[in-house]
Motif scaffolding. Structure first.
Motif, short mmCIF file in Angstrom:
data_model
loop_
_atom_site.label_atom_id
_atom_site.label_comp_id
_atom_site.label_asym_id
_atom_site.label_seq_id
_atom_site.Cartn_x
_atom_site.Cartn_y
_atom_site.Cartn_z
N GLN A 178 1.65 2.68 -3.33
CA GLN A 178 0.54 3.00 -4.21
C GLN A 178 0.36 4.50 -4.37
O GLN A 178 0.83 5.28 -3.54
N THR A 187 -10.39 0.09 -0.72
CA THR A 187 -9.80 1.38 -1.08
C THR A 187 -10.50 1.96 -2.30
O THR A 187 -10.83 3.15 -2.34
N ARG A 191 -4.98 8.71 -7.10
CA ARG A 191 -5.86 7.60 -7.52
C ARG A 191 -7.16 8.12 -8.09
O ARG A 191 -7.65 7.64 -9.11
N ASP A 211 0.81 -1.21 0.00
CA ASP A 211 0.00 0.00 0.00
C ASP A 211 0.84 1.26 0.00
O ASP A 211 0.49 2.27 -0.60
N VAL A 219 -4.56 -1.75 -5.63
CA VAL A 219 -5.02 -1.47 -4.27
C VAL A 219 -6.18 -2.39 -3.94
O VAL A 219 -6.66 -3.15 -4.79
#
Length: 275
Positions: free
Chosen positions: A6, A41, A12, A3, A37
């Motif tokens: 990410q 999430t 995102r 994570d 992910v």
């Protein structure tokens, strides 16, 4: 990938929006695969985007929202977004306004939350292009006590957010001077600065900025890295940025390095202030 490797939440969500706009819709399973992910999430990201009116959630994913030509949701829609954050930000911003001062309040739902707090501050002169804020500040208190605020409306053409913009508003604002301006935005980022989807509102906001000795911007964490059609200020023009404690540490550090002072309003039982 772990994570920690990410993309951050703001990054995102930009990627998710790009996919939805390009393809018309996405499935949660596709985003989990593409972004690396968890399912949870992705669903949190879609919830956040849906609350802002940017996507429409469907079973198993989300689809594109057909926005009006301005790309700007109405006041009532935005008034229900991020309420705990708005209230925390409003408390912190209102504390910066001394009694008897001349204050500019630009249109928006977060500035409206600040205006509710300012009803308790004595002797203000308020210049606003918000019909909602003007009506709020002119009303007597719940116990019938008359408002002590002097409210100056700018005039102009009404936007979906019930702000008055255009040449009439700009001329009125340019002729006035305020001690402090409280201003919201559609989005802010280090690259684009403060942005709005409405070109005329961007120009009116520029007029407000030129009229103010001190500029306070109120923006919750969901506004970070959101970019509207028109930029109207760089972050280094802000004396104070008031946001909420859901803004991640990396974005806080970036903001603190650009604005005069960063105030992080606590939505729980902790506070943060840097600058």
């Amino acid at each position: 990938m772990a994570d920690s490797a990410q993309p951050l939440a703001g990054q995102r969500r930009v990627l998710i929006l790009e996919q939805i706009r390009a393809r018309g819709g996405v499935r949660v399973t596709e985003l989990v695969r593409d972004l690396g992910v968890s399912d949870m999430t992705v669903r949190r990201d879609l919830d956040a985007l849906a609350r802002r009116g940017l996507v429409h959630k469907v079973h198993g994913g989300a689809v594109r929202v057909e926005a009006p030509a301005t790309g700007e949701p109405g006041f009532e829609a935005k008034a229900h977004w991020e309420l705990p954050a708005k209230e925390a930000i409003a408390r912190a911003a209102a504390a910066l306004v001394p009694p008897g001062s001349a204050v500019g309040l630009a249109g928006g739902t977060t500035t409206y939350a600040v205006a509710r707090r300012l009803r308790a501050v004595e002797g203000l002169t308020v210049v606003t292009n918000s019909l909602r804020i003007a009506e709020l500040l002119e009303q007597p208190a719940e116990d019938g006590t008359p408002s002590t605020a002097t409210v100056i409306r700018t005039g102009g053409v009404r936007t979906p957010s019930d702000a008055l913009v255009g040449p009439v508003a700009d001329q009125a604002i340019r002729s006035l001077h305020v001690n402090l301006l409280v201003l919201g935005c559609h989005g802010l980022s280090p690259e684009a600065g403060l942005t709005t989807p409405n070109l005329a509102e961007a120009e009116t906001n520029r007029a407000f900025l030129r009229s103010a000795r001190r500029v306070v911007v109120v923006a919750d964490h969901t506004k970070w890295n959101a970019v509207g059609l028109a930029s109207f200020a760089d972050l280094d023009q802000l004396d104070v940025l008031v946001t909420d404690d859901a803004l991640p540490a990396e974005q806080r550090a970036a903001a603190a390095g650009l604005v005069g002072e960063l105030i992080v309003a606590a939505t729980a039982d902790h506070t943060g202030r840097t600058g």
